[in-house]
Design a protein around this motif. Structure first.
Motif, PDB file in Angstrom:
ATOM      1  N   PRO A  40       0.864  -1.224  -0.043  1.00 41.07           N
ATOM      2  CA  PRO A  40      -0.152   0.008   0.087  1.00 41.07           C
ATOM      3  C   PRO A  40       0.787   1.271  -0.077  1.00 41.07           C
ATOM      4  O   PRO A  40       0.623   2.134  -0.724  1.00 41.07           O
ATOM      5  CB  PRO A  40      -0.872  -0.176   1.348  1.00 41.07           C
ATOM      6  N   ALA A  41       1.875   1.436   0.657  1.00 45.97           N
ATOM      7  CA  ALA A  41       2.669   2.495   1.015  1.00 45.97           C
ATOM      8  C   ALA A  41       3.261   2.765  -0.280  1.00 45.97           C
ATOM      9  O   ALA A  41       3.615   3.888  -0.625  1.00 45.97           O
ATOM     10  CB  ALA A  41       3.484   2.565   2.229  1.00 45.97           C
ATOM     11  N   THR A  42       3.850   1.847  -1.028  1.00 44.31           N
ATOM     12  CA  THR A  42       4.777   1.842  -2.155  1.00 44.31           C
ATOM     13  C   THR A  42       3.892   2.114  -3.235  1.00 44.31           C
ATOM     14  O   THR A  42       4.338   2.995  -4.149  1.00 44.31           O
ATOM     15  CB  THR A  42       5.290   0.235  -2.608  1.00 44.31           C
ATOM     16  N   LEU A  43       2.617   1.576  -3.375  1.00 47.38           N
ATOM     17  CA  LEU A  43       1.752   2.136  -4.487  1.00 47.38           C
ATOM     18  C   LEU A  43       1.376   3.838  -4.523  1.00 47.38           C
ATOM     19  O   LEU A  43       1.474   4.538  -5.305  1.00 47.38           O
ATOM     20  CB  LEU A  43       0.314   1.603  -4.275  1.00 47.38           C
ATOM     21  N   LEU A  44       1.381   4.548  -3.211  1.00 46.62           N
ATOM     22  CA  LEU A  44       1.221   5.691  -3.092  1.00 46.62           C
ATOM     23  C   LEU A  44       2.545   6.646  -3.111  1.00 46.62           C
ATOM     24  O   LEU A  44       2.488   7.991  -3.365  1.00 46.62           O
ATOM     25  CB  LEU A  44       0.468   6.200  -1.678  1.00 46.62           C
ATOM     26  N   LEU A  45       3.466   6.198  -2.549  1.00 46.49           N
ATOM     27  CA  LEU A  45       4.789   6.714  -2.580  1.00 46.49           C
ATOM     28  C   LEU A  45       5.794   6.839  -3.587  1.00 46.49           C
ATOM     29  O   LEU A  45       6.825   7.505  -3.344  1.00 46.49           O
ATOM     30  CB  LEU A  45       5.285   6.473  -1.056  1.00 46.49           C
ATOM     31  N   ARG A  46       5.648   5.680  -4.454  1.00 49.09           N
ATOM     32  CA  ARG A  46       6.659   5.470  -5.358  1.00 49.09           C
ATOM     33  C   ARG A  46       6.900   6.541  -5.954  1.00 49.09           C
ATOM     34  O   ARG A  46       5.818   7.339  -6.349  1.00 49.09           O
ATOM     35  CB  ARG A  46       6.637   4.320  -6.007  1.00 49.09           C
ATOM     36  N   PRO A  47       7.981   7.067  -6.755  1.00 46.82           N
ATOM     37  CA  PRO A  47       8.125   8.144  -7.564  1.00 46.82           C
ATOM     38  C   PRO A  47       7.293   7.829  -9.040  1.00 46.82           C
ATOM     39  O   PRO A  47       7.221   6.555  -9.467  1.00 46.82           O
ATOM     40  CB  PRO A  47       9.680   8.246  -7.996  1.00 46.82           C
ATOM     41  N   THR A  48       7.150   8.874  -9.583  1.00 44.62           N
ATOM     42  CA  THR A  48       6.278   8.584 -10.723  1.00 44.62           C
ATOM     43  C   THR A  48       7.203   7.802 -11.813  1.00 44.62           C
ATOM     44  O   THR A  48       8.208   8.303 -12.040  1.00 44.62           O
ATOM     45  CB  THR A  48       5.917  10.079 -11.517  1.00 44.62           C
ATOM     46  N   GLY A  49       6.630   6.912 -12.491  1.00 46.22           N
ATOM     47  CA  GLY A  49       7.349   5.880 -13.301  1.00 46.22           C
ATOM     48  C   GLY A  49       8.009   4.822 -12.809  1.00 46.22           C
ATOM     49  O   GLY A  49       8.439   4.016 -13.597  1.00 46.22           O
ATOM     50  N   MET A  50       8.414   4.661 -11.367  1.00 46.32           N
ATOM     51  CA  MET A  50       8.931   3.613 -10.908  1.00 46.32           C
ATOM     52  C   MET A  50       7.775   2.662 -10.353  1.00 46.32           C
ATOM     53  O   MET A  50       7.008   2.913  -9.773  1.00 46.32           O
ATOM     54  CB  MET A  50       9.536   4.191  -9.665  1.00 46.32           C
ATOM     55  N   ASP A  51       8.257   1.396 -10.853  1.00 44.19           N
ATOM     56  CA  ASP A  51       7.232   0.422 -10.286  1.00 44.19           C
ATOM     57  C   ASP A  51       8.349  -0.979  -9.781  1.00 44.19           C
ATOM     58  O   ASP A  51       9.339  -1.088 -10.237  1.00 44.19           O
ATOM     59  CB  ASP A  51       6.687  -0.487 -11.525  1.00 44.19           C
ATOM     60  N   THR A  52       7.774  -1.253  -8.669  1.00 49.96           N
ATOM     61  CA  THR A  52       8.474  -2.498  -8.038  1.00 49.96           C
ATOM     62  C   THR A  52       7.897  -3.783  -8.403  1.00 49.96           C
ATOM     63  O   THR A  52       6.721  -3.681  -8.852  1.00 49.96           O
ATOM     64  CB  THR A  52       8.425  -2.329  -6.318  1.00 49.96           C
ATOM     65  N   LEU A  53       8.005  -4.737  -8.030  1.00 49.79           N
ATOM     66  CA  LEU A  53       7.899  -6.131  -8.243  1.00 49.79           C
ATOM     67  C   LEU A  53       6.319  -6.223  -7.495  1.00 49.79           C
ATOM     68  O   LEU A  53       5.205  -6.818  -8.312  1.00 49.79           O
ATOM     69  CB  LEU A  53       8.517  -7.228  -7.741  1.00 49.79           C
ATOM     70  N   ALA A  54       6.186  -5.697  -6.194  1.00 50.48           N
ATOM     71  CA  ALA A  54       4.913  -5.818  -5.715  1.00 50.48           C
ATOM     72  C   ALA A  54       3.996  -5.306  -6.309  1.00 50.48           C
ATOM     73  O   ALA A  54       2.714  -5.405  -6.486  1.00 50.48           O
ATOM     74  CB  ALA A  54       5.241  -5.457  -4.272  1.00 50.48           C
ATOM     75  N   THR A  55       4.108  -3.989  -6.842  1.00 48.97           N
ATOM     76  CA  THR A  55       3.107  -2.851  -7.447  1.00 48.97           C
ATOM     77  C   THR A  55       2.645  -3.631  -8.715  1.00 48.97           C
ATOM     78  O   THR A  55       1.582  -3.493  -9.136  1.00 48.97           O
ATOM     79  CB  THR A  55       3.832  -1.452  -7.574  1.00 48.97           C
ATOM     80  N   ARG A  56       3.568  -4.119  -9.571  1.00 50.91           N
ATOM     81  CA  ARG A  56       3.171  -4.668 -10.992  1.00 50.91           C
ATOM     82  C   ARG A  56       2.566  -5.830 -10.745  1.00 50.91           C
ATOM     83  O   ARG A  56       1.477  -6.054 -11.460  1.00 50.91           O
ATOM     84  CB  ARG A  56       4.688  -4.953 -11.913  1.00 50.91           C
ATOM     85  N   LEU A  57       3.004  -6.601  -9.766  1.00 51.09           N
ATOM     86  CA  LEU A  57       2.185  -7.793  -9.434  1.00 51.09           C
ATOM     87  C   LEU A  57       0.657  -7.548  -8.987  1.00 51.09           C
ATOM     88  O   LEU A  57      -0.302  -8.084  -9.495  1.00 51.09           O
ATOM     89  CB  LEU A  57       2.702  -8.278  -8.293  1.00 51.09           C
ATOM     90  N   TRP A  58       0.376  -6.531  -8.322  1.00 48.16           N
ATOM     91  CA  TRP A  58      -0.885  -6.001  -7.750  1.00 48.16           C
ATOM     92  C   TRP A  58      -1.631  -5.496  -9.158  1.00 48.16           C
ATOM     93  O   TRP A  58      -3.074  -5.766  -9.118  1.00 48.16           O
ATOM     94  CB  TRP A  58      -0.780  -4.910  -6.477  1.00 48.16           C
TER      95      TRP A  58
END
Length: 523
Positions: free
Chosen positions: A467-485
């Motif tokens: 949840p925090a990664t979805l809201l706070l990640r810089p624009t254009g940056m994706d982690t494995l968790a956010t891409r998976l979600w």
């Protein structure tokens, strides 16, 4: 002449001198100042929730608290946390004893597998169980969260069993008392700390309970924020969650007790204390294999099925590589910052008694109990007003990881320092070392393995944070968790499978290290 019994004051010897490592000593400013910074950072979300609640007024807060829905959500959240915590303590303590103190066949193999559920994101496990069995609701949430969380108890209990001095058990046996009471008494701090982490994790869990369609505080807070009409209910529920957390933390500190658990020097190595009979060995083997199969094998089978589905064949290799690099980078930075902030708090919690030490330690657990979305919004609130330079930058995400996962690092530091003899610091002080230098030259080197284990646990957990990664990640940056979600949210399980497989593979590395560490002295 009759002997007069001299009462002993806690923290002092019979002669009245201060016992090493107790409240009689003043906390050095060199420890107190950084610990205060850590506590202030951990309490930032509470400030945000208090501001939001105050803006709404006392009447709106009272209406939210007195609603029947609030009471229902409290009962659901506490019930889920209580059941999962009890089950995790039972599973973690049992498995740790089988691996460290019995002649279980293949115990080294099962010891490594016992830590690997930490590499399984709870939302991935929930997806596999729902897709394969249709289980959901309270029962499904208990199943998934127990299988994903019991390593939080297993790892500290296994470490305590490994370092336990056998002389204490031998003395108890020579006095005609059983071995069990001595062992359980020494395991109490580790089991209580692990259970506290489990309870905090369950209270803050969002992905798994949302997939299982079981409404708790976190899902209601998320719904309230997403609706956009009024954020007052979400803020009030967040403060109520903080209050519940503080009650649980105080209860854990009282359960832990005030006894010291350090040993002088390394305990003697010896073969397993208990040799299992044929039937007991077969039962223990079946139990250990079933846990590994359900917690690790089942999610892996689900991901394997999605990979074989064919829809992941066109996965973008460049996007995968970028997600891996982003995941490793922010998780490593989060682990370093979290550990650096946790060291002074953990040392104070282990070596000093008093209100200040208690407040410093307990404040670090507040952020861990809040949903990631609340943490993210609170940091955005303060960053926009006071630190605009870090808004929508990766440092803000790293700070969020530090606040969210601080208890894991603090618990590891405290447990490691508790098992290093405080008398060695007194010896260093008697040789002219100052309090900070004594800690740096004596205590930290002895506690370093536990501190590094805490850093590995934070690194592993940060890789899975959503949840925090979805809201706070810089624009254009994706982690494995956010891409998976993103992929699973649209029902593209095959497209999500490569991200899930890579996430579990990367998380398995620190999980494997933690599992191996729990077996360092097991023959």
């Amino acid at each position: 002449m009759a002997l007069r019994r001299v009462p002993v004051i806690p923290g002092r010897t019979a002669a009245g001198r201060a016992r090493p490592g107790t409240a009689a000593r003043r906390i050095p400013a060199g420890l107190l100042a950084p610990a205060g910074v850590t506590a202030a950072l951990a309490l930032l979300p509470v400030g945000y929730l208090a501001v939001r609640s105050a803006e709404a007024g006392a009447d709106a807060v009272a209406r939210t608290l007195l609603r029947s829905r609030t009471l229902e959500l409290a009962a659901r959240s506490l019930g889920l946390a209580a059941v999962v915590t009890v089950l995790c303590v039972a599973v973690g303590v049992t498995l740790a004893w089988l691996v460290v103190r019995s002649d279980l066949p293949g115990r080294r193999f099962f010891g490594v597998l016992a830590a690997l559920p930490l590499a399984v994101p709870s939302y991935v496990a929930a997806y596999t169980w729902v897709a394969a069995t249709g289980v959901e609701g309270f029962g499904g949430s208990v199943l998934v969260l127990t299988l994903c969380s019991y390593p939080y108890v297993y790892l500290p209990v296994a470490a305590a069993l490994r370092r336990m001095d056998p002389a204490m058990e031998e003395v108890a046996l020579s006095l005609g008392r059983g071995r069990r009471g001595v062992v359980l008494r020494q395991l109490r701090p580790s089991a209580a700390a692990g259970g506290l982490l489990v309870a905090m994790y369950v209270l803050a869990e969002f992905g798994a309970v949302a997939i299982m369609r079981f409404d708790v505080f976190t899902t209601q807070i998320y719904t309230s924020y997403r609706s956009g009409f009024s954020r007052t209910p979400a803020a009030v529920l967040g403060l109520l969650l903080v209050a519940i957390t503080l009650v649980i933390v105080v209860a854990e500190s009282r359960t832990r007790g005030r006894a010291g658990y350090a040993t002088r020097g390394a305990p003697a190595r010896r073969p397993p204390a208990v040799r299992l009979g044929v039937a007991a060995r077969a039962g223990a083997l079946a139990w250990s294999a079933a846990l590994a199969g359900l917690a690790v094998g089942f999610p892996l089978a689900g991901i394997g099925y999605w990979l074989a589905d064919g829809s992941s064949a066109g996965a973008d290799a460049a996007r995968l590589a970028e997600a891996v690099a982003a995941t490793l980078g922010v998780a490593a930075a989060g682990a370093v910052l979290t550990t650096a902030l946790a060291v002074p708090v953990g040392i104070i919690a282990a070596r000093y008694r008093g209100r200040t030490a208690t407040l410093l330690e307990q404040s670090t657990y507040v952020g861990h109990s809040l949903p990631g979305i609340v943490m993210a919004l609170s940091l955005v609130f303060f960053a926009v007003r006071y630190l605009p330079a870090v808004y929508q930058r990766w440092p803000l995400l790293v700070i969020a990881y530090a606040v969210l996962f601080m208890p894991a690092a603090v618990g590891a530091v405290r447990a490691s320092v508790l098992q290093s003899p405080p008398v060695l610091e007194e010896v260093a002080r008697s040789l002219g070392r100052g309090p900070l230098r004594a800690v740096g030259e004596v205590t930290l080197p002895l506690a370093l393995p536990g501190v590094l284990a805490g850093a590995a646990l934070v690194f592993l957990t940060a890789m899975k944070e959503l949840p925090a990664t979805l809201l706070l990640r810089p624009t254009g940056m994706d982690t494995l968790a956010t891409r998976l979600w993103t992929e699973t949210g649209s029902g593209a399980y095959g497209a999500a499978a490569p991200y899930a497989a890579l996430l579990m593979l990367l998380a398995a590395v620190p999980g494997f290290v933690l599992g191996r560490r729990s077996l360092e002295e097991v023959p």
